[in-house]
Design an enzyme around this catalytic site. Structure first.
Site, PDB file in Angstrom:
ATOM      1  N   ASN A 162      22.775   2.299  45.534  1.00 52.95           N
ATOM      2  CA  ASN A 162      23.144   1.011  46.130  1.00 52.95           C
ATOM      3  C   ASN A 162      23.280   1.028  47.654  1.00 52.95           C
ATOM      4  O   ASN A 162      22.989   0.041  48.305  1.00 52.95           O
ATOM      5  CB  ASN A 162      24.403   0.431  45.454  1.00 52.95           C
ATOM      6  CG  ASN A 162      25.574   1.362  45.489  1.00 52.95           C
ATOM      7  OD1 ASN A 162      25.432   2.548  45.767  1.00 52.95           O
ATOM      8  ND2 ASN A 162      26.749   0.839  45.202  1.00 52.95           N
ATOM      9  N   GLU A 256      33.583   9.070  41.772  1.00 50.07           N
ATOM     10  CA  GLU A 256      33.810   7.645  42.019  1.00 50.07           C
ATOM     11  C   GLU A 256      32.850   6.887  41.118  1.00 50.07           C
ATOM     12  O   GLU A 256      31.633   6.978  41.271  1.00 50.07           O
ATOM     13  CB  GLU A 256      33.565   7.318  43.490  1.00 50.07           C
ATOM     14  CG  GLU A 256      34.214   6.020  43.894  1.00 50.07           C
ATOM     15  CD  GLU A 256      33.240   4.987  44.358  1.00 50.07           C
ATOM     16  OE1 GLU A 256      32.789   5.087  45.513  1.00 50.07           O
ATOM     17  OE2 GLU A 256      32.917   4.081  43.569  1.00 50.07           O
ATOM     18  N   CYS A 290      30.135  -0.883  44.134  1.00 45.26           N
ATOM     19  CA  CYS A 290      31.119  -0.468  43.138  1.00 45.26           C
ATOM     20  C   CYS A 290      32.393  -1.293  43.251  1.00 45.26           C
ATOM     21  O   CYS A 290      33.044  -1.575  42.258  1.00 45.26           O
ATOM     22  CB  CYS A 290      31.405   1.025  43.247  1.00 45.26           C
ATOM     23  SG  CYS A 290      31.795   1.521  44.918  1.00 45.26           S
TER      24      CYS A 290
END
Ligand code: ADP
Length: 535
Positions: A162, A256, A290
């Site tokens: 991303n 993460e 995220c």
């Protein structure tokens, strides 16, 4: 190929530096612009042997990297910062080529990277300085106590697609600042920007302590199989596999993972700001963040007003392919797989009674999906319960603050959240009741631009955290305890062999006198026994 002329050659150079590359003919991964479908570069899918050879080579150079200390490393990191700034336009070109992001989004990665480098390059010396804790007892005052921070030799960083440049920088830089060597495995979907970062590292002439390996899950698994610490960002499913592999090797890791970040809009909020902030927080990078806003809870009195304003803001977003001009707000999704997930979430919601107020379908071009607002949704629907990672904002009406908190906490994830209110103290009180690694009051993403704060997820959103000031570099270090005598030493300590009653009593009695309270400080039975023994 558009604007990425140097990327494949960088990939070739990167693989040519690895001795094992000659032995194994690597299969090739084609990198596509998802907006156009055009192939924009190719990279090798590197084998486990090649990864092992890269890590072996990194191990050779790491001790010297540690030895030059944080100030020596600062010089190289700041040179990389200069390089990022000087090459911003080119880096944005490469990034756009492999993501089809709008120019504005593509420009963020290099600037963000430069900002982060400045923080850790300049502060690492302070963060890594030895600690000299006060001894816990007067008896320990005979030693100087030191906690030294010694890096893991090779840190493996595995990143998603991303933010193809910012994600690597976020974790590679603190690890390098800590004195570790770093092997980075970027997503196979967007490896070109990471290869540019490695090219920059070589171009400034820095020591060879940072390498990029390219490939898909097998290459990533080989990084986990060879490095000494793993920093992973990606899906919860892959994070779980990586954690299991790390446990097998007894190496530490930090993960993460996914999120389903709630936004709570209270009746006393500035509704215009909330509607702008949540539109941005939900649609930035086409929702592929995220920590993007993935569900919204609005107090009943302001629900209609908020929904109308949010829908207008989302409707106004311009979607399309940018060149170097700033023409659009929202770009494409990373690949067909993402489009399928977003489409499924919207279709399932509509089938269960949800209403689409704007958007709701792909545009017909590339992997673009229209920015979408959904209402009449609830927690039984995938668009509210599962991570979407796309441009959707499901909005729900709640009776009050208590219901908003209960629903916000009704998730397996806990990455971040936002609270929108006219009373900032109320916002903070609510923040402390939310199960999330970060809460922004009247804002989105603010914690992401505060490296002094930890960024980590609770629940299935992760293990450990990145950044957080000193912890951001100390996490890549093993703590070493060193004791040094500061008074002349005896030939033998009281506790050493052979055990003798009198000496033992003195040693244990002194510990007890220092640590216990009241009369328990004195071990009378032991004293009496000693008296008897001495008869
Ligand atoms: P996505 O990026 O689509 O959310 P993942 O979480 O699976 O998907 O991918 C994140 C990163 O992890 C990518 O660089 C990917 O290549 C890598 N990866 C995938 N599977 C593994 C694995 N088993 N071991 C190590 N890395 C992996």
């Amino acid at each position: 190929m558009t604007n990425t002329e140097s990327a494949p050659s960088a990939a070739k150079k990167a693989s040519a530096r690895k001795p094992a590359a000659k032995k194994d003919a690597p299969t090739v991964i084609e990198v596509r612009n998802p907006g156009t479908g055009q192939i924009v570069g190719t990279v090798p899918a590197q084998s486990a042997d090649e990864v092992a050879a890269t890590v072996r080579e990194l191990r050779l150079y790491q001790p010297e990297w540690e030895a030059i200390g944080p100030d020596g490393r600062k010089e190289w990191l700041l040179k990389l910062q200069d390089w990022l700034i000087d090459n911003t336009e080119h880096l944005a070109d490469v990034l756009q080529s492999e993501t089809s992001k709008p120019r504005a989004d593509a420009l963020i990665d290099p600037s963000f990277g430069a900002d982060l480098i400045g923080y850790y390059a300049r502060r690492a010396a302070k963060f890594l300085a030895d600690d000299h804790p006060s001894p816990h007892s007067p008896l320990a005052r005979v030693k100087k106590l030191t906690t030294a921070y010694r890096p893991y030799p090779v840190v493996g960083v595995i990143t998603p697609w991303n933010f193809p440049l910012a994600m690597p920088v976020m974790d590679v830089i603190p690890a390098l600042a800590a004195g570790a060597a770093v092997v980075l495995k970027p997503s196979e979907v967007t490896p070109l920007s990471a290869l540019e970062l490695a090219r920059g590292w070589r171009e400034i002439g820095a020591p060879p302590v940072f390498e990029v390996v390219t490939g898909a899950s097998e290459t990533g698994a080989a990084v986990v199989g060879n490095a000494d610490y793993i920093q992973f960002t990606g899906s919860t499913a892959t994070g779980r596999k990586i954690a299991a592999a790390c446990v097998e090797r007894m190496i530490p890791y930090s993960l993460e993972l996914g999120g389903k970040d709630p936004a709570i809009v209270l009746a006393d909020a500035d509704i215009d700001r909330a509607a702008h902030g949540i539109a941005f927080g939900g649609m930035f990078n086409a929702g592929q963040v995220c920590i993007s806003v993935e569900r919204v809870y609005v107090e009943a009195p302001v629900y209609d007003e908020f929904v109308a304003k949010l829908t207008a803001n989302v409707k106004a977003l311009r979607q399309g392919i940018d060149g170097r001009e700033l023409k659009h707000d929202v770009g494409a999704l990373a690949n067909e797989n993402q489009v399928d997930i977003v489409q499924r979430h919207v279709e399932e919601a509509v089938a269960a009674g949800a209403k689409v107020l704007t958007g709701g379908k792909r545009t017909g071009q590339g992997t673009f999906f229209e920015p979408t607002v959904l209402v009449d949704v609830d927690h039984s629907m995938s668009c509210v319960a599962e991570e979407t990672f796309g441009p959707t904002l499901p909005v729900m009406k709640v009776a009050d603050e208590a219901e908003a908190i209960r629903l916000a906490n009704d998730s397996v994830y806990g990455l971040s959240a936002s609270v929108w209110t006219g009373d900032k103290d109320r916002g903070e009180r609510i923040a402390r009741q939310l199960n999330a690694g970060a809460v922004n009051i009247n804002d989105v993403f603010a914690n992401l631009f505060s490296y002094a704060l930890p960024m980590g997820g609770w629940g299935l959103s992760g293990v450990g955290a990145r950044w957080g000031g000193a912890n951001g570099v100390r996490k890549y270090c093993r703590q070493q305890a060193i004791t040094k005598p500061i008074v002349p030493t005896l030939q033998k300590e009281l506790f050493w062999y052979p055990y003798q009653n009198a000496k033992l009593l003195t040693a244990l009695g002194a510990m007890r006198a220092a640590g216990a309270r009241g009369l328990r400080r004195i071990d009378i039975p032991a004293l009496l026994k000693l008296k008897g023994d001495n008869k």
